[in-house]
Design a protein around this motif. Structure first.
Motif, PDB file in Angstrom:
ATOM      1  N   GLY A   1     -17.669  40.898  47.309  1.00  0.00           N
ATOM      2  CA  GLY A   1     -17.649  42.168  46.621  1.00  0.00           C
ATOM      3  C   GLY A   1     -18.728  43.166  46.986  1.00  0.00           C
ATOM      4  O   GLY A   1     -18.533  44.369  46.831  1.00  0.00           O
ATOM      5  N   SER A   2     -19.902  42.696  47.463  1.00  0.00           N
ATOM      6  CA  SER A   2     -21.040  43.603  47.581  1.00  0.00           C
ATOM      7  C   SER A   2     -22.100  43.000  48.491  1.00  0.00           C
ATOM      8  O   SER A   2     -22.053  41.805  48.824  1.00  0.00           O
ATOM      9  CB  SER A   2     -21.641  43.844  46.198  1.00  0.00           C
ATOM     10  OG  SER A   2     -22.243  42.640  45.720  1.00  0.00           O
ATOM     11  N   PRO A   3     -23.113  43.806  48.871  1.00  0.00           N
ATOM     12  CA  PRO A   3     -24.236  43.243  49.632  1.00  0.00           C
ATOM     13  C   PRO A   3     -24.951  42.103  48.911  1.00  0.00           C
ATOM     14  O   PRO A   3     -25.484  41.209  49.565  1.00  0.00           O
ATOM     15  CB  PRO A   3     -25.154  44.460  49.826  1.00  0.00           C
ATOM     16  CG  PRO A   3     -24.223  45.622  49.864  1.00  0.00           C
ATOM     17  CD  PRO A   3     -23.164  45.284  48.836  1.00  0.00           C
ATOM     18  N   VAL A   4     -24.980  42.137  47.595  1.00  0.00           N
ATOM     19  CA  VAL A   4     -25.586  41.024  46.850  1.00  0.00           C
ATOM     20  C   VAL A   4     -24.858  39.722  47.157  1.00  0.00           C
ATOM     21  O   VAL A   4     -25.483  38.668  47.395  1.00  0.00           O
ATOM     22  CB  VAL A   4     -25.560  41.309  45.330  1.00  0.00           C
ATOM     23  CG1 VAL A   4     -25.982  40.069  44.544  1.00  0.00           C
ATOM     24  CG2 VAL A   4     -26.471  42.486  44.990  1.00  0.00           C
ATOM     25  N   GLU A   5     -23.532  39.783  47.207  1.00  0.00           N
ATOM     26  CA  GLU A   5     -22.753  38.583  47.505  1.00  0.00           C
ATOM     27  C   GLU A   5     -22.887  38.184  48.966  1.00  0.00           C
ATOM     28  O   GLU A   5     -22.779  37.000  49.305  1.00  0.00           O
ATOM     29  CB  GLU A   5     -21.291  38.807  47.123  1.00  0.00           C
ATOM     30  CG  GLU A   5     -21.084  38.931  45.629  1.00  0.00           C
ATOM     31  CD  GLU A   5     -19.617  39.090  45.249  1.00  0.00           C
ATOM     32  OE1 GLU A   5     -18.758  38.472  45.907  1.00  0.00           O
ATOM     33  OE2 GLU A   5     -19.333  39.846  44.305  1.00  0.00           O
ATOM     34  N   VAL A   6     -23.108  39.152  49.863  1.00  0.00           N
ATOM     35  CA  VAL A   6     -23.377  38.818  51.263  1.00  0.00           C
ATOM     36  C   VAL A   6     -24.659  38.012  51.369  1.00  0.00           C
ATOM     37  O   VAL A   6     -24.727  37.003  52.084  1.00  0.00           O
ATOM     38  CB  VAL A   6     -23.469  40.097  52.128  1.00  0.00           C
ATOM     39  CG1 VAL A   6     -23.920  39.743  53.549  1.00  0.00           C
ATOM     40  CG2 VAL A   6     -22.133  40.821  52.182  1.00  0.00           C
ATOM     41  N   ALA A   7     -25.703  38.444  50.666  1.00  0.00           N
ATOM     42  CA  ALA A   7     -26.973  37.713  50.682  1.00  0.00           C
ATOM     43  C   ALA A   7     -26.785  36.285  50.169  1.00  0.00           C
ATOM     44  O   ALA A   7     -27.354  35.329  50.726  1.00  0.00           O
ATOM     45  CB  ALA A   7     -28.017  38.451  49.852  1.00  0.00           C
ATOM     46  N   GLU A   8     -25.987  36.129  49.121  1.00  0.00           N
ATOM     47  CA  GLU A   8     -25.707  34.786  48.592  1.00  0.00           C
ATOM     48  C   GLU A   8     -24.957  33.947  49.629  1.00  0.00           C
ATOM     49  O   GLU A   8     -25.261  32.758  49.823  1.00  0.00           O
ATOM     50  CB  GLU A   8     -24.887  34.901  47.306  1.00  0.00           C
ATOM     51  CG  GLU A   8     -25.650  35.531  46.153  1.00  0.00           C
ATOM     52  CD  GLU A   8     -24.746  35.974  45.014  1.00  0.00           C
ATOM     53  OE1 GLU A   8     -23.502  35.936  45.206  1.00  0.00           O
ATOM     54  OE2 GLU A   8     -25.269  36.355  43.964  1.00  0.00           O
ATOM     55  N   LEU A   9     -23.997  34.562  50.304  1.00  0.00           N
ATOM     56  CA  LEU A   9     -23.241  33.866  51.352  1.00  0.00           C
ATOM     57  C   LEU A   9     -24.179  33.386  52.463  1.00  0.00           C
ATOM     58  O   LEU A   9     -24.100  32.240  52.924  1.00  0.00           O
ATOM     59  CB  LEU A   9     -22.163  34.799  51.899  1.00  0.00           C
ATOM     60  CG  LEU A   9     -21.235  34.311  53.003  1.00  0.00           C
ATOM     61  CD1 LEU A   9     -19.920  35.085  52.960  1.00  0.00           C
ATOM     62  CD2 LEU A   9     -21.844  34.477  54.399  1.00  0.00           C
ATOM     63  N   LEU A  10     -25.080  34.268  52.903  1.00  0.00           N
ATOM     64  CA  LEU A  10     -25.981  33.925  54.006  1.00  0.00           C
ATOM     65  C   LEU A  10     -26.968  32.828  53.597  1.00  0.00           C
ATOM     66  O   LEU A  10     -27.276  31.934  54.396  1.00  0.00           O
ATOM     67  CB  LEU A  10     -26.735  35.170  54.465  1.00  0.00           C
ATOM     68  CG  LEU A  10     -25.880  36.266  55.092  1.00  0.00           C
ATOM     69  CD1 LEU A  10     -26.730  37.504  55.403  1.00  0.00           C
ATOM     70  CD2 LEU A  10     -25.191  35.783  56.367  1.00  0.00           C
ATOM     71  N   ASN A  11     -27.467  32.895  52.381  1.00  0.00           N
ATOM     72  CA  ASN A  11     -28.377  31.847  51.919  1.00  0.00           C
ATOM     73  C   ASN A  11     -27.646  30.501  51.796  1.00  0.00           C
ATOM     74  O   ASN A  11     -28.211  29.451  52.126  1.00  0.00           O
ATOM     75  CB  ASN A  11     -29.006  32.230  50.576  1.00  0.00           C
ATOM     76  CG  ASN A  11     -30.275  33.031  50.732  1.00  0.00           C
ATOM     77  OD1 ASN A  11     -31.244  32.565  51.328  1.00  0.00           O
ATOM     78  ND2 ASN A  11     -30.278  34.264  50.240  1.00  0.00           N
ATOM     79  N   THR A  12     -26.410  30.536  51.354  1.00  0.00           N
ATOM     80  CA  THR A  12     -25.612  29.297  51.291  1.00  0.00           C
ATOM     81  C   THR A  12     -25.386  28.741  52.690  1.00  0.00           C
ATOM     82  O   THR A  12     -25.518  27.528  52.913  1.00  0.00           O
ATOM     83  CB  THR A  12     -24.260  29.571  50.619  1.00  0.00           C
ATOM     84  OG1 THR A  12     -24.476  30.021  49.279  1.00  0.00           O
ATOM     85  CG2 THR A  12     -23.408  28.310  50.577  1.00  0.00           C
ATOM     86  N   LEU A  13     -25.081  29.618  53.648  1.00  0.00           N
ATOM     87  CA  LEU A  13     -24.879  29.169  55.023  1.00  0.00           C
ATOM     88  C   LEU A  13     -26.170  28.574  55.593  1.00  0.00           C
ATOM     89  O   LEU A  13     -26.133  27.541  56.295  1.00  0.00           O
ATOM     90  CB  LEU A  13     -24.391  30.324  55.881  1.00  0.00           C
ATOM     91  CG  LEU A  13     -24.076  30.002  57.333  1.00  0.00           C
ATOM     92  CD1 LEU A  13     -23.023  28.894  57.434  1.00  0.00           C
ATOM     93  CD2 LEU A  13     -23.598  31.254  58.062  1.00  0.00           C
ATOM     94  N   ALA A  14     -27.299  29.189  55.284  1.00  0.00           N
ATOM     95  CA  ALA A  14     -28.582  28.650  55.748  1.00  0.00           C
ATOM     96  C   ALA A  14     -28.823  27.253  55.161  1.00  0.00           C
ATOM     97  O   ALA A  14     -29.366  26.362  55.832  1.00  0.00           O
ATOM     98  CB  ALA A  14     -29.720  29.586  55.361  1.00  0.00           C
ATOM     99  N   ASP A  15     -28.414  27.033  53.903  1.00  0.00           N
ATOM    100  CA  ASP A  15     -28.533  25.706  53.304  1.00  0.00           C
ATOM    101  C   ASP A  15     -27.676  24.680  54.035  1.00  0.00           C
ATOM    102  O   ASP A  15     -28.066  23.510  54.167  1.00  0.00           O
ATOM    103  CB  ASP A  15     -28.081  25.745  51.824  1.00  0.00           C
ATOM    104  CG  ASP A  15     -29.031  26.509  50.933  1.00  0.00           C
ATOM    105  OD1 ASP A  15     -30.216  26.643  51.301  1.00  0.00           O
ATOM    106  OD2 ASP A  15     -28.588  26.968  49.856  1.00  0.00           O
TER     107      ASP A  15
END
Length: 259
Positions: A242-256
């Motif tokens: 939905g938003s850049p906030v959710e992009v940041a969450e996606l990227l942090n999850t991918l980093a995990d």
């Protein structure tokens, strides 16, 4: 908030691969959209995610911005590749991305800039940006009538000239003296990275604008690539957040998830 089950499943499959490339548009993806493009900055959570991700993964920002402008606003971590000018520039290949303008293309670019200057004149909030390969009409800060009339004047006028490559995005009309397209720039980057080391097995690209559809259609979900649309609107992308906030969450999850 964590990514949706659909996004999380796709991220797990992507993260399990060997060498992968994560490519991201900047405006509207890492940074919220703002009226003054020079004031755009990535969300702190997005910057932190890039810092983590670049340690295990190839990361690139793929933007319509000029390279210097993108570098100044995004302030990316060391190791992040920059692809600017809708694929015509790369931080790996020099300011022009390996391209140079012919005399005729240089003349065309000058004429395009002059024509857009005439369109912007007298319309408050409309301005023209010069790039190495294109000229851009910006209308985000203009009144809606001025924005619409300027956009239509550009599309009906210089956008129709022989040799002009036109892109219409959110509140911008970009007119190139060479072919523009994030998809081609992204594929060139993938080929270059593969040529310098292990093959890039899959690419994730996230974008919010109509100009990002070019990159979505250039990738192959059947081959393991992931395409992510940020925000509303019709899209060729397979996933949506939905938003850049959710992009940041996606990227942090991918980093995990990355080894």
């Amino acid at each position: 908030m964590s990514p949706s089950p659909e996004v999380l499943t796709s991220l797990r499959e992507f993260a399990a691969r060997g060498r992968v490339l994560v490519a991201l548009d900047f405006d509207g993806v890492l940074s919220p959209l703002v009226d003054d493009p020079s004031a755009a900055r990535p969300l702190p959570e997005a910057s932190a995610a890039l810092e983590r991700l670049v340690a295990t993964t190839d990361v690139a920002l793929v933007s319509g911005r000029d390279l210097d402008d993108l570098r100044a606003c995004a302030n990316p971590p060391a190791g992040v590749v920059l692809v600017g000018g809708h694929g015509t520039q790369s931080s790996l290949e020099g300011a022009a991305g390996g391209q140079s303008l012919s005399g005729a293309e240089t003349d065309l670019l000058q004429r395009l800039g002059a024509a857009l200057d005439e369109i912007a004149a007298g319309r408050d909030g409309v301005h023209v940006e010069r790039k190495p390969m294109s000229a851009v009409l910006h209308t985000r800060r203009a009144s809606r009538p001025d924005a619409e009339s300027a956009t239509q004047a550009a599309l009906a006028g210089p956008a129709t000239w022989d040799g002009v490559h036109a892109l219409r995005g959110k509140e911008v009309v970009e007119l190139g003296a060479v072919e523009l397209g994030k998809g081609a720039g992204l594929l060139r980057l993938r080929e270059r990275l593969t040529g310098e080391g292990p093959a890039v097995e899959a690419v994730l690209f996230a974008g919010d604008d109509v100009t990002d559809e070019n990159a979505f259609t250039a990738l192959s979900p059947e081959g393991g690539d992931l395409t992510v649309k940020v925000g509303d609107g019709e899209t060729a992308a397979v996933l949506r957040v939905g938003s850049p906030v959710e992009v940041a969450e996606l990227l942090n999850t991918l980093a995990d998830l990355r080894p």
